[in-house]
Design a protein around this motif. Structure first.
Motif, PDB file in Angstrom:
ATOM      1  N   SER A   1     -13.594  -3.640  -3.200  1.00  0.00           N
ATOM      2  CA  SER A   1     -12.510  -2.709  -3.509  1.00  0.00           C
ATOM      3  C   SER A   1     -11.508  -2.683  -2.362  1.00  0.00           C
ATOM      4  CB  SER A   1     -13.057  -1.297  -3.755  1.00  0.00           C
ATOM      5  OG  SER A   1     -13.693  -0.795  -2.594  1.00  0.00           O
ATOM      6  N   VAL A   2     -10.279  -2.307  -2.688  1.00  0.00           N
ATOM      7  CA  VAL A   2      -9.224  -2.127  -1.697  1.00  0.00           C
ATOM      8  C   VAL A   2      -8.580  -0.764  -1.942  1.00  0.00           C
ATOM      9  CG1 VAL A   2      -8.769  -4.581  -1.375  1.00  0.00           C
ATOM     10  CG2 VAL A   2      -7.559  -3.338  -3.168  1.00  0.00           C
ATOM     11  N   SER A   3      -8.025  -0.198  -0.879  1.00  0.00           N
ATOM     12  CA  SER A   3      -7.368   1.116  -0.965  1.00  0.00           C
ATOM     13  C   SER A   3      -6.112   1.083  -0.116  1.00  0.00           C
ATOM     14  CB  SER A   3      -8.294   2.238  -0.477  1.00  0.00           C
ATOM     15  OG  SER A   3      -9.546   2.202  -1.124  1.00  0.00           O
TER      16      SER A   3
ATOM     17  N   GLU B   1      -5.396   5.624  -2.432  1.00  0.00           N
ATOM     18  CA  GLU B   1      -5.481   5.164  -3.812  1.00  0.00           C
ATOM     19  C   GLU B   1      -6.390   3.936  -3.851  1.00  0.00           C
ATOM     20  OE1 GLU B   1      -1.675   4.544  -5.551  1.00  0.00           O
ATOM     21  OE2 GLU B   1      -0.866   6.486  -4.883  1.00  0.00           O
ATOM     22  N   ASP B   2      -7.420   3.980  -4.673  1.00  0.00           N
ATOM     23  CA  ASP B   2      -8.431   2.928  -4.721  1.00  0.00           C
ATOM     24  C   ASP B   2      -8.202   2.005  -5.913  1.00  0.00           C
ATOM     25  OD1 ASP B   2      -9.621   4.198  -2.549  1.00  0.00           O
ATOM     26  OD2 ASP B   2     -10.889   5.429  -3.844  1.00  0.00           O
ATOM     27  N   HIS B   3      -8.659   0.761  -5.747  1.00  0.00           N
ATOM     28  CA  HIS B   3      -8.648  -0.212  -6.845  1.00  0.00           C
ATOM     29  C   HIS B   3      -9.890  -1.078  -6.723  1.00  0.00           C
ATOM     30  CE1 HIS B   3      -6.741  -2.614 -10.039  1.00  0.00           C
ATOM     31  NE2 HIS B   3      -7.335  -3.644  -9.457  1.00  0.00           N
ATOM     32  N   ASP B   4     -10.666  -1.151  -7.787  1.00  0.00           N
ATOM     33  CA  ASP B   4     -11.906  -1.920  -7.806  1.00  0.00           C
ATOM     34  C   ASP B   4     -11.598  -3.341  -8.277  1.00  0.00           C
ATOM     35  OD1 ASP B   4     -14.476  -2.774  -7.787  1.00  0.00           O
ATOM     36  OD2 ASP B   4     -15.155  -1.568  -9.490  1.00  0.00           O
TER      37      ASP B   4
ATOM     38  N   TRP C   1      -4.253   0.062   4.911  1.00  0.00           N
ATOM     39  CA  TRP C   1      -5.146  -0.474   3.895  1.00  0.00           C
ATOM     40  C   TRP C   1      -6.602  -0.286   4.293  1.00  0.00           C
ATOM     41  CZ3 TRP C   1      -3.958  -2.634  -0.840  1.00  0.00           C
ATOM     42  CH2 TRP C   1      -2.607  -2.893  -1.087  1.00  0.00           C
ATOM     43  N   ARG C   2      -7.441  -0.290   3.294  1.00  0.00           N
ATOM     44  CA  ARG C   2      -8.884  -0.322   3.484  1.00  0.00           C
ATOM     45  C   ARG C   2      -9.467  -1.424   2.604  1.00  0.00           C
ATOM     46  NH1 ARG C   2     -10.996   6.003   3.246  1.00  0.00           N
ATOM     47  NH2 ARG C   2     -10.276   6.638   5.323  1.00  0.00           N
ATOM     48  N   VAL C   3     -10.412  -2.152   3.164  1.00  0.00           N
ATOM     49  CA  VAL C   3     -11.125  -3.197   2.425  1.00  0.00           C
ATOM     50  C   VAL C   3     -12.612  -2.908   2.524  1.00  0.00           C
ATOM     51  CG1 VAL C   3     -11.555  -5.664   2.177  1.00  0.00           C
ATOM     52  CG2 VAL C   3      -9.334  -4.870   2.971  1.00  0.00           C
ATOM     53  N   SER C   4     -13.314  -3.048   1.420  1.00  0.00           N
ATOM     54  CA  SER C   4     -14.752  -2.740   1.420  1.00  0.00           C
ATOM     55  C   SER C   4     -15.504  -3.769   0.582  1.00  0.00           C
ATOM     56  CB  SER C   4     -14.998  -1.328   0.868  1.00  0.00           C
ATOM     57  OG  SER C   4     -16.385  -1.071   0.762  1.00  0.00           O
ATOM     58  N   PHE C   5     -16.499  -4.418   1.203  1.00  0.00           N
ATOM     59  CA  PHE C   5     -17.443  -5.286   0.504  1.00  0.00           C
ATOM     60  C   PHE C   5     -18.810  -4.617   0.539  1.00  0.00           C
ATOM     61  CE2 PHE C   5     -14.207  -8.148   2.148  1.00  0.00           C
ATOM     62  CZ  PHE C   5     -13.989  -9.026   1.107  1.00  0.00           C
ATOM     63  N   GLU C   6     -19.453  -4.542  -0.595  1.00  0.00           N
ATOM     64  CA  GLU C   6     -20.806  -3.982  -0.681  1.00  0.00           C
ATOM     65  C   GLU C   6     -21.788  -5.112  -0.988  1.00  0.00           C
ATOM     66  OE1 GLU C   6     -23.416  -0.859  -3.435  1.00  0.00           O
ATOM     67  OE2 GLU C   6     -21.254  -1.089  -3.733  1.00  0.00           O
TER      68      GLU C   6
END
Length: 487
Positions: A284-286, A294-297, A410-415
């Motif tokens: 996801s990125v925000s 604001e988030d986007h999957d 920005w935010r970047v997230s890998f799970e």
């Protein structure tokens, strides 16, 4: 499925729908735990070619569902509104839709109103839920656009264009508590969301195609372990030559695979050889706008069965590798790229080659945001790298390139992240070098707590050892003992 109806016929559509679904639930009583319903309709004034509904007891598979969707989108509006509920079964309509004459108790007034106003509704009572899970990917391929996960507030700020296709996804919850009223209230709330979305679409005067379905059934009667124990009965049915049973067996294997959450990694090939592999359970990125994130999957557009992400711009050689994931319509940006740049070289200190994730870049509308990952994301060149969480916030492993870089917005997230950019063999990940160190935060907390307890125990023993026993005792029948202060 007629293209035109009289007002009297239109008035009977909701009741007919509920009775029809109730009839299907009785015919599929033995298999209701394996299917979900799917309802498709168009905005008022838009007609679709008539499509014959499946026969009673027939289960719509993935290929047949793709045919239904393709026939609808080839002629109908290409602005698709997908209401995707977590769980749903045909019994939800018979129990809460007023199927037996008590229409005043129906929790689907907005859905029934939409079906009544549509001239071309399509009701599929029994769709295999592996097929319903793939509906986003099918719509994405047919519309050639990425899904936008929305809510009614966000939709009210979006301006749609009838000439440009859009896939708007609204996730709806579902849960059953200790009483039946909890499910009724949740379904009623979902119907209100459907009504809000359709009202907003009506104000924008943009024709649309709406779909209402679920990811899995809400009433699963048998677990996988029970299904695995029914081999003898299944073999008996197959011995009778039932083609339908073979289809159900294939779907069961597909469900086992999807329930286990296994799907292939993103794979980039240079010629015939695979050189980059990427896998993540969540991506996801925000972006920070007006003081809120604001988030986007990006997970449904990147991973999963039948999902083929666009990788043009990717490259790899013996020393450098670059994986480019191309998206559209991400947080208001028409063009959006997620780039993972890696390199490998020999380190004399360790006398071996290591690869590092040098940067994670976001390119959008001519702007580039760069996160540096080389300090934290690295592994031997022969291995893959794996980490439970790789983010630019909350214990970040990715940090903005500079204080003025757009990456700070920005935010970047890998799970559950795993990547390999070099020495890929056989299209599979090599041995994984995990990011977890030997001393985790939990281990350090335990060690510090144990040390504190040892110090307290040592201090207590030291104080006890300093106590001295009295060498004189007072006799209550004799004179009091006088102890000089000088002793």
């Amino acid at each position: 499925m007629a293209s035109s109806r009289t007002p009297q016929q239109r008035g009977r559509i909701p009741a007919a729908l509920a009775v029809f679904l109730g009839l299907m639930s009785m015919l599929n009583a033995g298999n209701c735990d394996e299917q979900v319903p799917l309802i498709l309709w168009t905005s008022d004034g838009i007609s679709l070619p008539s499509q014959s509904a499946p026969t009673a007891g027939h289960i719509v598979g993935q290929q047949q569902l793709a045919t239904y969707l393709e026939n609808a989108l080839n002629v109908g509006p290409r602005n698709v509104v997908l209401f995707l509920q977590d769980k749903m079964s045909v019994e939800d309509f018979t129990m809460y839709g007023g199927a037996f004459g008590n229409k005043q108790d129906s929790v689907f007034p907005n859905l029934e109103g939409a079906l009544m106003s549509s001239s071309s509704p399509l009701v599929l009572p029994s769709v295999s839920w592996p097929a319903s899970n793939a509906v986003i990917g099918q719509l994405q391929d047919q519309l050639e656009t990425s899904p936008l996960y929305m809510d009614p507030e966000t939709l009210s700020q979006l301006r749609l264009n009838a000439s440009s296709p859009a896939l708007l996804v609204f996730r709806l919850p579902y849960g059953v508590g200790s009483d039946l009223m909890s499910a009724r209230e949740i379904l009623s709330g979902n119907d209100e969301v459907i009504g809000q979305v359709l009202s907003i679409m009506k104000t924008q005067s943009v024709p649309y195609t709406a779909i209402y379905t679920a990811l899995r059934p809400s009433r699963e009667a048998a677990s996988l372990s029970v299904e695995a124990g029914l081999g003898g009965g299944r073999s008996l049915l197959q011995a009778r030559g039932g083609h339908r049973e073979k289809e159900r067996e294939r779907e069961r294997q597909q469900r086992i695979k999807e329930r286990a959450g296994t799907y292939g990694p993103v794979e980039f090939k240079e010629g015939e050889d695979t050189c980059i592999l990427l896998w993540a359970k969540g991506l996801s990125v925000s972006i920070l706008r007006s003081g809120r994130w604001e988030d986007h999957d990006l997970t449904p557009s990147t991973f999963g069965e039948g999902v083929n992400p666009k990788l043009h711009g990717s490259s790899c050689d013996k020393t450098r590798a670059k994986l480019v994931l191309n998206y559209e319509n991400v947080l208001g940006h028409r063009s959006f790229k997620l780039i993972l740049a890696m390199s490998q070289r020999h380190y004399s200190v360790s006398a071996r080659r290591w690869f590092t994730l040098d940067a994670v870049e976001l390119e959008y509308d001519g702007t580039k945001a760069t996160f540096n990952g080389s300090r934290n994301v690295y592994a031997p060149a022969e291995y893959s790298y794996r980490c439970e969480s790789v983010t630019s916030f909350r214990w970040p492993l990715l940090v903005p390139h500079s204080s003025k870089d757009p990456a700070n917005q920005w935010r970047v997230s890998f799970e559950d992240f795993q990547i390999q950019g070099f020495n890929v063999s056989g299209g599979e990940f090599s041995y994984a070098s995990d990011c977890a160190g030997f001393f985790s935060p939990g281990i350090w907390m335990g060690l510090m707590t144990s040390l504190l307890m040892v110090l307290v125990l040592t201090y207590g023993l030291h104080m006890i050892m300093q106590l001295r026993t009295m060498d004189r005792f007072d006799d209550p029948k004799g004179p009091a003992i006088s102890v000089p202060q000088t002793e």
